[in-house]
Design an enzyme around this catalytic site. Structure first.
Site, PDB file in Angstrom:
ATOM      1  N   TYR A   1      -4.909  -2.856  -8.463  1.00 31.41           N
ATOM      2  CA  TYR A   1      -5.259  -1.750  -7.483  1.00 31.41           C
ATOM      3  C   TYR A   1      -6.380  -0.642  -8.014  1.00 31.41           C
ATOM      4  O   TYR A   1      -6.517   0.471  -7.819  1.00 31.41           O
ATOM      5  CB  TYR A   1      -3.850  -0.735  -7.209  1.00 31.41           C
ATOM      6  CG  TYR A   1      -2.958  -1.241  -6.020  1.00 31.41           C
ATOM      7  CD1 TYR A   1      -3.531  -1.345  -4.757  1.00 31.41           C
ATOM      8  CD2 TYR A   1      -1.641  -1.596  -6.341  1.00 31.41           C
ATOM      9  CE1 TYR A   1      -2.731  -1.856  -3.761  1.00 31.41           C
ATOM     10  CE2 TYR A   1      -0.806  -2.207  -5.336  1.00 31.41           C
ATOM     11  CZ  TYR A   1      -1.342  -2.107  -4.034  1.00 31.41           C
ATOM     12  OH  TYR A   1      -0.610  -2.835  -3.149  1.00 31.41           O
ATOM     13  N   PHE A  47      -2.694   9.317  -5.823  1.00 29.90           N
ATOM     14  CA  PHE A  47      -1.410   8.652  -5.550  1.00 29.90           C
ATOM     15  C   PHE A  47      -1.351   7.486  -6.767  1.00 29.90           C
ATOM     16  O   PHE A  47      -0.195   6.660  -6.701  1.00 29.90           O
ATOM     17  CB  PHE A  47      -1.182   8.241  -4.143  1.00 29.90           C
ATOM     18  CG  PHE A  47      -2.008   7.412  -3.669  1.00 29.90           C
ATOM     19  CD1 PHE A  47      -2.143   5.892  -4.203  1.00 29.90           C
ATOM     20  CD2 PHE A  47      -3.197   8.004  -2.786  1.00 29.90           C
ATOM     21  CE1 PHE A  47      -3.290   5.084  -3.475  1.00 29.90           C
ATOM     22  CE2 PHE A  47      -4.158   7.194  -2.118  1.00 29.90           C
ATOM     23  CZ  PHE A  47      -4.200   5.646  -2.522  1.00 29.90           C
ATOM     24  N   GLU A  77      -8.078 -11.181  -4.711  1.00 29.98           N
ATOM     25  CA  GLU A  77      -6.521 -11.183  -5.138  1.00 29.98           C
ATOM     26  C   GLU A  77      -5.877 -12.242  -5.270  1.00 29.98           C
ATOM     27  O   GLU A  77      -4.950 -12.282  -6.041  1.00 29.98           O
ATOM     28  CB  GLU A  77      -6.231 -10.475  -3.877  1.00 29.98           C
ATOM     29  CG  GLU A  77      -6.315  -8.837  -3.778  1.00 29.98           C
ATOM     30  CD  GLU A  77      -6.223  -8.062  -2.518  1.00 29.98           C
ATOM     31  OE1 GLU A  77      -6.261  -6.823  -2.590  1.00 29.98           O
ATOM     32  OE2 GLU A  77      -5.448  -8.744  -1.705  1.00 29.98           O
ATOM     33  N   LYS A 114       6.745  -6.506  -1.880  1.00 28.83           N
ATOM     34  CA  LYS A 114       6.750  -5.277  -3.054  1.00 28.83           C
ATOM     35  C   LYS A 114       8.207  -4.996  -3.264  1.00 28.83           C
ATOM     36  O   LYS A 114       9.303  -5.457  -2.715  1.00 28.83           O
ATOM     37  CB  LYS A 114       6.456  -3.891  -2.379  1.00 28.83           C
ATOM     38  CG  LYS A 114       4.772  -4.196  -2.105  1.00 28.83           C
ATOM     39  CD  LYS A 114       3.984  -2.713  -1.668  1.00 28.83           C
ATOM     40  CE  LYS A 114       2.649  -2.733  -1.353  1.00 28.83           C
ATOM     41  NZ  LYS A 114       1.979  -1.504  -1.031  1.00 28.83           N
ATOM     42  N   THR A 153      -0.254   1.515   6.945  1.00 30.61           N
ATOM     43  CA  THR A 153       0.337   1.979   5.635  1.00 30.61           C
ATOM     44  C   THR A 153       1.229   2.902   5.569  1.00 30.61           C
ATOM     45  O   THR A 153       2.467   2.533   4.769  1.00 30.61           O
ATOM     46  CB  THR A 153      -0.941   2.569   4.830  1.00 30.61           C
ATOM     47  OG1 THR A 153      -2.105   1.779   5.136  1.00 30.61           O
ATOM     48  CG2 THR A 153      -0.831   2.991   3.444  1.00 30.61           C
ATOM     49  N   HIS A 162       2.236  -5.890   1.092  1.00 30.72           N
ATOM     50  CA  HIS A 162       0.791  -5.633   0.804  1.00 30.72           C
ATOM     51  C   HIS A 162       0.213  -6.576   1.362  1.00 30.72           C
ATOM     52  O   HIS A 162       0.433  -7.760   1.513  1.00 30.72           O
ATOM     53  CB  HIS A 162       0.417  -5.528  -0.611  1.00 30.72           C
ATOM     54  CG  HIS A 162      -1.261  -6.072  -0.799  1.00 30.72           C
ATOM     55  ND1 HIS A 162      -1.964  -4.979  -0.692  1.00 30.72           N
ATOM     56  CD2 HIS A 162      -1.931  -7.048  -1.075  1.00 30.72           C
ATOM     57  CE1 HIS A 162      -3.441  -5.566  -0.748  1.00 30.72           C
ATOM     58  NE2 HIS A 162      -3.002  -6.951  -1.159  1.00 30.72           N
ATOM     59  N   ASN A 206       6.326   0.816   0.663  1.00 29.66           N
ATOM     60  CA  ASN A 206       6.110   0.295   2.144  1.00 29.66           C
ATOM     61  C   ASN A 206       6.274  -1.114   2.165  1.00 29.66           C
ATOM     62  O   ASN A 206       5.551  -1.664   3.091  1.00 29.66           O
ATOM     63  CB  ASN A 206       4.680   0.882   2.908  1.00 29.66           C
ATOM     64  CG  ASN A 206       3.471   0.488   1.869  1.00 29.66           C
ATOM     65  OD1 ASN A 206       3.750  -0.248   0.672  1.00 29.66           O
ATOM     66  ND2 ASN A 206       2.617   1.012   2.014  1.00 29.66           N
ATOM     67  N   ARG A 216       6.295  -3.099   8.182  1.00 24.64           N
ATOM     68  CA  ARG A 216       6.476  -2.033   7.581  1.00 24.64           C
ATOM     69  C   ARG A 216       7.427  -0.699   8.356  1.00 24.64           C
ATOM     70  O   ARG A 216       7.962  -0.235   7.834  1.00 24.64           O
ATOM     71  CB  ARG A 216       4.941  -1.246   7.361  1.00 24.64           C
ATOM     72  CG  ARG A 216       4.430  -1.855   6.091  1.00 24.64           C
ATOM     73  CD  ARG A 216       2.984  -1.635   5.873  1.00 24.64           C
ATOM     74  NE  ARG A 216       2.514  -1.805   4.380  1.00 24.64           N
ATOM     75  CZ  ARG A 216       1.239  -1.726   4.267  1.00 24.64           C
ATOM     76  NH1 ARG A 216       0.399  -1.455   4.903  1.00 24.64           N
ATOM     77  NH2 ARG A 216       0.829  -2.068   2.892  1.00 24.64           N
TER      78      ARG A 216
HETATM   79  P1  RTP Z   1      -1.999  -2.464   0.224  1.00 20.05           P
HETATM   80  O1  RTP Z   1      -3.338  -2.286  -0.207  1.00 20.05           O
HETATM   81  O2  RTP Z   1      -0.601  -2.024  -0.355  1.00 20.05           O
HETATM   82  O3  RTP Z   1      -1.405  -3.608   1.398  1.00 20.05           O
HETATM   83  O4  RTP Z   1      -1.941  -1.000   1.549  1.00 20.05           O
HETATM   84  P2  RTP Z   1      -2.934  -0.590   2.364  1.00 20.05           P
HETATM   85  O5  RTP Z   1      -4.122  -1.595   2.345  1.00 20.05           O
HETATM   86  O6  RTP Z   1      -2.414  -0.326   3.756  1.00 20.05           O
HETATM   87  O7  RTP Z   1      -3.213   0.814   2.014  1.00 20.05           O
HETATM   88  P3  RTP Z   1      -4.280   1.375   0.636  1.00 20.05           P
HETATM   89  O8  RTP Z   1      -5.073   2.237   1.085  1.00 20.05           O
HETATM   90  O9  RTP Z   1      -5.022   0.071   0.239  1.00 20.05           O
HETATM   91  O10 RTP Z   1      -3.400   1.952  -0.464  1.00 20.05           O
HETATM   92  C1  RTP Z   1      -2.583   1.332  -1.161  1.00 20.05           C
HETATM   93  C2  RTP Z   1      -1.132   1.763  -1.369  1.00 20.05           C
HETATM   94  O11 RTP Z   1      -1.531   3.121  -1.951  1.00 20.05           O
HETATM   95  C3  RTP Z   1      -0.212   4.056  -1.387  1.00 20.05           C
HETATM   96  N1  RTP Z   1      -1.058   5.041  -0.897  1.00 20.05           N
HETATM   97  N2  RTP Z   1      -0.553   6.129  -0.796  1.00 20.05           N
HETATM   98  N3  RTP Z   1      -0.068   9.111  -0.388  1.00 20.05           N
HETATM   99  C4  RTP Z   1      -1.224   8.688   0.053  1.00 20.05           C
HETATM  100  O12 RTP Z   1      -1.914   9.226   0.898  1.00 20.05           O
HETATM  101  C5  RTP Z   1      -1.357   6.970  -0.064  1.00 20.05           C
HETATM  102  N4  RTP Z   1      -2.356   6.282   0.518  1.00 20.05           N
HETATM  103  C6  RTP Z   1      -1.979   5.013   0.166  1.00 20.05           C
HETATM  104  C7  RTP Z   1       0.369   3.173  -0.354  1.00 20.05           C
HETATM  105  O13 RTP Z   1       1.594   2.443  -0.910  1.00 20.05           O
HETATM  106  C8  RTP Z   1      -0.508   1.872  -0.056  1.00 20.05           C
HETATM  107  O14 RTP Z   1       0.125   0.699   0.413  1.00 20.05           O
HETATM  108 MG    MG Z   2      -5.120  -1.922   0.595  1.00 19.53          MG
END
Ligand code: RTP
Ligand code: MG
Length: 143
Positions: free
Chosen positions: A51, A59, A128, A11, A93, A117, A114, A104
């Site tokens: 996304y 967010f 993706e 990222k 995350t 991804h 973070n 991370r």
């Molecule tokens: P990613 O898709 O980026 O790999 O991250 P992830 O699966 O671990 O988490 P995901 O639920 O898919 O969320 C995508 C990105 O959104 C941001 N996020 N912020 N503030 C919050 O509660 C929150 N939850 C998610 C994070 O930057 C996450 O990587």
């Molecule tokens: Mg994700």
């Protein structure tokens, strides 16, 4: 054990901090092979599409703003159980909750920024990978 392909992003925060190579080393040290890779600066539309599953979340605007704030590296990783293996070395995350030694934990500063991804399922990985790469861009790693 199944050989899978998964999708990864370094990222904008980690690219800006010059951690591309350090993060690629984590993939290689875990036995994941890079079979495609390129640098991109996402448009707002590209980030929103990538996304889209989060489009109703509070967010979402911050996430799209962050993901378009600078260049990223996108790559396809191949290996045994690659989807889960990659998520394991990525860590939670929220870096504050990520296991020690994960990407991370070591390179991210907040839940919003973070570092990397990783696809969360084989179905996500297929979508993706196709979002960013044509089949001709995926290389066979036979040696
Ligand atoms: P990613 O898709 O980026 O790999 O991250 P992830 O699966 O671990 O988490 P995901 O639920 O898919 O969320 C995508 C990105 O959104 C941001 N996020 N912020 N503030 C919050 O509660 C929150 N939850 C998610 C994070 O930057 C996450 O990587
Ligand atoms: Mg994700």
């Amino acid at each position: 054990m199944a050989i899978e392909r998964t999708f990864s992003i370094v990222k904008p925060d980690a690219v800006g901090n010059n951690k591309i190579g350090a993060i690629y080393s984590r993939f290689e040290d875990a036995g994941l092979k890079i079979v495609a890779s390129k640098m991109l600066h996402l448009t707002k539309e590209q980030a929103e599409g990538f996304y889209a599953e989060h489009s109703e979340r509070p967010f979402f605007g911050a996430l799209v703003g962050f993901m378009t704030s600078g260049p990223i590296m996108v790559q396809v990783l191949e290996g045994e159980n690659a989807v889960l293996a990659h998520r394991d070395i990525l860590g939670a995350t929220n870096p504050a909750e990520a296991d020690a030694g994960t990407i991370r934990a070591d390179f991210a500063t907040s839940i919003d920024e973070n570092a990397a991804h990783g696809s969360d399922s084989l179905e996500s990985a297929a979508r993706e990978i196709a979002y960013f790469f044509s089949t001709e861009e995926l290389c066979a790693r036979t040696r």
